[in-house]
Design an enzyme around this catalytic site. Structure first.
Site, mmCIF file in Angstrom:
data_model
loop_
_atom_site.group_PDB
_atom_site.id
_atom_site.type_symbol
_atom_site.label_atom_id
_atom_site.label_comp_id
_atom_site.label_asym_id
_atom_site.label_seq_id
_atom_site.Cartn_x
_atom_site.Cartn_y
_atom_site.Cartn_z
ATOM 1 N N ASP A 422 0.850 -1.190 0.000
ATOM 2 C CA ASP A 422 0.000 0.000 0.000
ATOM 3 C C ASP A 422 0.892 1.248 0.000
ATOM 4 O O ASP A 422 2.105 1.158 0.221
ATOM 5 C CB ASP A 422 -0.883 -0.041 1.257
ATOM 6 C CG ASP A 422 -1.972 1.018 1.255
ATOM 7 O OD1 ASP A 422 -2.320 1.527 0.175
ATOM 8 O OD2 ASP A 422 -2.469 1.346 2.355
ATOM 9 N N GLU A 425 2.748 5.008 -3.979
ATOM 10 C CA GLU A 425 2.766 5.997 -5.085
ATOM 11 C C GLU A 425 4.077 6.765 -5.143
ATOM 12 O O GLU A 425 4.467 7.116 -6.254
ATOM 13 C CB GLU A 425 1.581 6.966 -4.929
ATOM 14 C CG GLU A 425 0.235 6.316 -5.126
ATOM 15 C CD GLU A 425 -0.168 5.391 -3.970
ATOM 16 O OE1 GLU A 425 0.283 5.666 -2.841
ATOM 17 O OE2 GLU A 425 -0.873 4.406 -4.189
ATOM 18 N N ASP A 497 -9.160 3.305 -2.853
ATOM 19 C CA ASP A 497 -10.193 3.746 -1.909
ATOM 20 C C ASP A 497 -11.446 4.272 -2.607
ATOM 21 O O ASP A 497 -11.780 5.458 -2.539
ATOM 22 C CB ASP A 497 -9.606 4.806 -0.980
ATOM 23 C CG ASP A 497 -8.431 4.251 -0.191
ATOM 24 O OD1 ASP A 497 -8.280 3.009 -0.124
ATOM 25 O OD2 ASP A 497 -7.657 5.051 0.365
#
Ligand code: MIG
Length: 785
Positions: A422, A425, A497
């Site tokens: 997770d 980025e 999300d």
């Protein structure tokens, strides 16, 4: 005002410390980017007039007044166009040069290049305009590019009614013609819905297709980019990159050929472990060991099949990666062992940020070995994430990847089977502006602004290669939020999300299809949506749809309603059970598709256009699984019926086996969504550990079954089945592609849409009443009436 609101929100969410850290970091980021970003724009340059052309093997070099152009003709109708080379390693495969000799000649003021056998012709005009002809039709015109230093702008004209797919993860509809978007991997901060851009995973690749003819164009350039796909000007695509030059690949064909070619450059999808295609239950977070045990028990008690439970960030000790909170997870090893007894695996989340804590060994190591992302004037960059102020591994450094990959041994020793990457980025907490590292931060591959989009991909590479070296036999399972071209070599991807709304559920179909057409087959959404509390009905409809996606997981945010299937009452529980069982029946089919993806780069979730070139390329509410299942999910509340536009051919209802075609209005009930099998499919299924080929009868039927031992050592066997109707008799034939894995002792076929009577081949028997044909695995042919 805006700032105060943000600050207040952060305090509520994370407490005072992190919001102070965020303020400190955001100010620092602005200072770095102001001081070190080079404000002087380089002068724009265009190619100018053509000077000369030379051919050297498969390379054609053309000199213009100001710039030189190289064209490389590669195997399989792929052209590599280099106006300015990309000088960093983006993990692409090398493709062999094409063997066909290049015919190149001058034609007035232009040059012409022809590859007759490949139906390809390229015209280079005197100003640097490139015209691509495929099968004698002009499919694309690239105007002379504009280069400014390493920045580039490239404008092209497309055919007037082609459709555009790709760009990685987008929520802008299925056909992206008419959109303008940013390619910059971005944490949506806990919530996104239709139209939001950019999201977590962007890839500068798109497919331009009209019926069965088109091409992909892939820019080998991870720097920040804007793609205007005919949104400002009709038929005109306008693409600009901030750095790293202008180098792109184009490969021609139909959708299947295009995907094969694109994957030959960006990489073949991994072969997943079989269990990963089953059901995953997740929550942000199951807070302790006892809660996970309870969830597992609930699945068992309620007769609900499940393959994995995910552990979100709260299992860690103060959000320090590679640690466990001993208070809440006193015996992780015991937990994983007891779950494994029930065939349930644990997947744990891993974030890239390493907490700054001098007493934490991982932090000590990453600092002492100098493996972090750095600020432009020296030391390690500090930015806040869940663990508070943290440093970020520089995954573009091979040494960092090796070090990091070795750390997964901590989880393997604790019996963890899968990994969930997770925040890669990478995300960082900021109070304004971009929630990532400064543009000017330094990685060993270059400035963050240029290599940002590679960060997730490289973290996945580190994890994947680490796992392979730690346990040679097992296929890694990694789930990644971010990524770039080639992420399919290392990981599954989920769509982050998403909002718990009907609109987002609908929009996720396009996101999933476009990810597939960007080379990433193993994809899924957080079922029910991540952010917010779905109604019972929305959850159920999302579950029904999501049960057909390759990655099948329920996940949800803190503070939203819990989503274990038994919390929705008996009626819902029964329906959920039915869909879970159906998915497990279809595992051999998904596993076979996974193998096909691995070999061909084909997506598993496909637009209908894939099979039916006449179908409207913009219809975003239906999808195919492989080439034989057609799903028209229920996308609105309280829906009573649905008008379904079937792809070409006849379709059996998956539920009652009735036949359908063209356009029909069908009743909708709560316990089903419209799902159909193409007449002529032979679908491998599994019930009670027994493989059964389901034949959905037509005059000609075909199907494939892939089986293997599940390990890395690639022993496998493929069955090809076909069935022809001839003179009132039907002949079923089986051929085997044997790669060292033992075949099945018995082959079982269940027929739909035809009545079985007698068979002629020795050794076959018909189990009367159930329309089942059974024969020894060694027989290659059966004839029946
Ligand atoms: O800042 O780990 O998309 O799936 O539950 C949020 C907590 C961090 C974002 C992921 C989500 C996960 C959550 N994470």
């Amino acid at each position: 005002m805006e700032l105060f609101k943000r600050l207040k929100l952060f305090e509520d969410l994370f407490g005072d410390d992190i919001s102070t850290d965020s303020l400190t970091y955001t100010l620092l980021r602005d200072r770095y980017d102001k001081t070190f970003l080079n404000p002087l724009k380089a002068k724009s340059q265009f190619p100018g007039n053509i000077k000369e052309m030379s051919v050297d093997g498969n390379e054609v070099r053309i000199k213009f007044e100001n710039i030189s152009l190289s064209l490389f003709f590669l195997e399989d109708t792929i052209v590599k166009v280099v106006w300015q080379e990309c000088r960093i390693d983006t993990l692409l495969n090398r493709i062999e040069p094409c063997r066909e000799p290049i015919e190149a000649f001058k034609d007035g003021n232009s040059y012409r290049i022809r590859l007759a056998k490949q139906d390809l012709e390229l015209v280079i005009e005197s100003d640097g305009t490139l015209k691509f002809y495929f099968r004698d039709k002009l499919v694309r015109t690239d105007f002379p590019p504009e280069l400014a230093g390493n920045a580039s702008k490239s404008v092209a004209r497309l055919r007037t009614s082609s459709a555009i797919y790709g760009l990685g993860e987008k929520a802008l509809g299925l056909n992206q013609r008419g959109t303008r978007s940013l390619l910059w991997n971005h944490d949506a901060n806990g919530l996104y819905g239709p139209g939001d851009d950019p999201l977590y995973l962007n890839i500068p690749v798109y497919i331009d297709i009209q019926a069965t003819e088109g091409y992909f164009i892939f820019y080998n350039n991870p720097s920040r980019a804007v793609f205007d796909l005919c949104s400002t000007e009709r038929d005109i695509v306008n693409v600009s990159f901030e750095g790293l030059g202008l180098e792109y690949y184009i490969g021609f064909g139909n959708l299947a050929e295009i995907m094969k070619k694109y994957s030959s450059i960006s990489g073949k999808p991994l072969l997943p472990p079989k269990w990963s295609l089953g059901f995953h239950q997740s929550r942000y977070s199951y807070m302790d060991q006892a809660e996970i045990e309870k969830v597992a028990e609930g699945f068992k008690k309620n007769d609900l099949p499940i393959s994995a439970i995910h552990m979100d960030i709260d299992y860690m000790d103060g959000y320090r990666i590679f640690t466990t909170n001993k208070g809440t997870f006193p015996d992780l090893q015991g937990l994983s062992r007891s779950l494994m007894d029930d065939n349930i695996r644990l997947v744990s989340i891993i974030d890239p940020g390493v907490k700054i804590d001098v007493n934490y060994d991982i932090y000590q190591e990453v600092i002492s070995r100098n493996l972090t992302v750095r600020v432009p004037d020296g030391g390690p960059l500090n930015a806040p994430v869940w663990a508070g102020m943290s440093v970020f591994p520089d995954f573009s450094n091979a040494e960092t990847r090796k070090w990091w990959g070795g750390k997964y041994t901590y989880y393997l020793d604790n019996g963890i089977s899968g990994f969930w990457h997770d925040m890669n980025e990478p995300a960082a907490f900021t109070l304004w502006g971009d929630n990532t590292l400064p543009d000017t931060a330094e990685l060993s591959a270059g400035k963050h602004a240029y290599v940002h989009n590679l960060y997730g991909l490289l973290m996945d590479q580190a994890g994947y290669e680490g796992l392979i070296s730690l346990r040679k036999e097992e296929r890694p399972f990694i789930l990644s939020r971010s990524g770039w071209a080639g992420v399919q070599k290392f990981a599954f991807v989920w769509t982050g999300d998403s909002a718990s709304t009907w609109a987002e559920m609908h929009s996720s179909i396009s996101t999933i299809i476009n990810l597939g057409l960007s080379g990433i087959p193993f994809v899924g959404t957080d079922i029910g949506g991540f952010s917010g509390s779905p109604s019972d009905e929305l959850f159920l409809r999302w579950f029904q749809m999501g049960s057909f996606f390759p990655f099948f997981r329920v996940h949800s945010a803190k503070g939203t309603r819990m989503r274990e299937p038994w919390l929705f009452g008996e009626t819902y529980l029964q329906i959920i059970r039915k869909f879970l069982k159906l998915r497990y029946q279809l595992i051999p089919f998904y596993y076979t598709l996974a193998y096909e993806s691995h070999i061909t780069g084909s997506p598993i979730v496909r637009p209908v256009l894939w099979e039916d070139p006449q179908y409207d390329p913009s219809v975003d509410s239906v999808f195919l699984i492989g080439d034989s299942i057609f799903i028209a999910p229920v996308l609105t509340q309280n829906q009573k019926n649905s008008v379904i536009n079937f792809p070409e051919g006849m379709w059996y209802s998956l539920w009652d086996k009735s036949l359908h075609s063209s356009i029909e209005k069908l009743d909708i009930t709560l316990d089903e969504i419209p799902a159909f099998i193409k007449a002529g499919s032979i679908l491998p299924t599994e019930i009670n550990n027994e493989i059964i080929m389901e034949v959905y009868f037509a005059d000609i039927c075909r199907g494939t079954l892939y089986i293997d031992d599940g390990s890395m050592n690639q022993k496998y066997l493929i069955y090809h089945f076909s069935c022809y109707k001839k003179d009132g008799k039907t002949e079923l034939s089986v051929s085997i592609d044997d790669h060292g894995y033992p075949g099945l002792k018995v082959l079982k076929f269940k027929f739909h849409g035809v009545k079985l009577n007698s068979t002629e081949t020795e050794g076959t028997k018909i189990l009367k009443g159930k329309n089942i044909l059974e024969m020894p695995g060694s027989i290659s042919k059966a004839i029946f009436h």
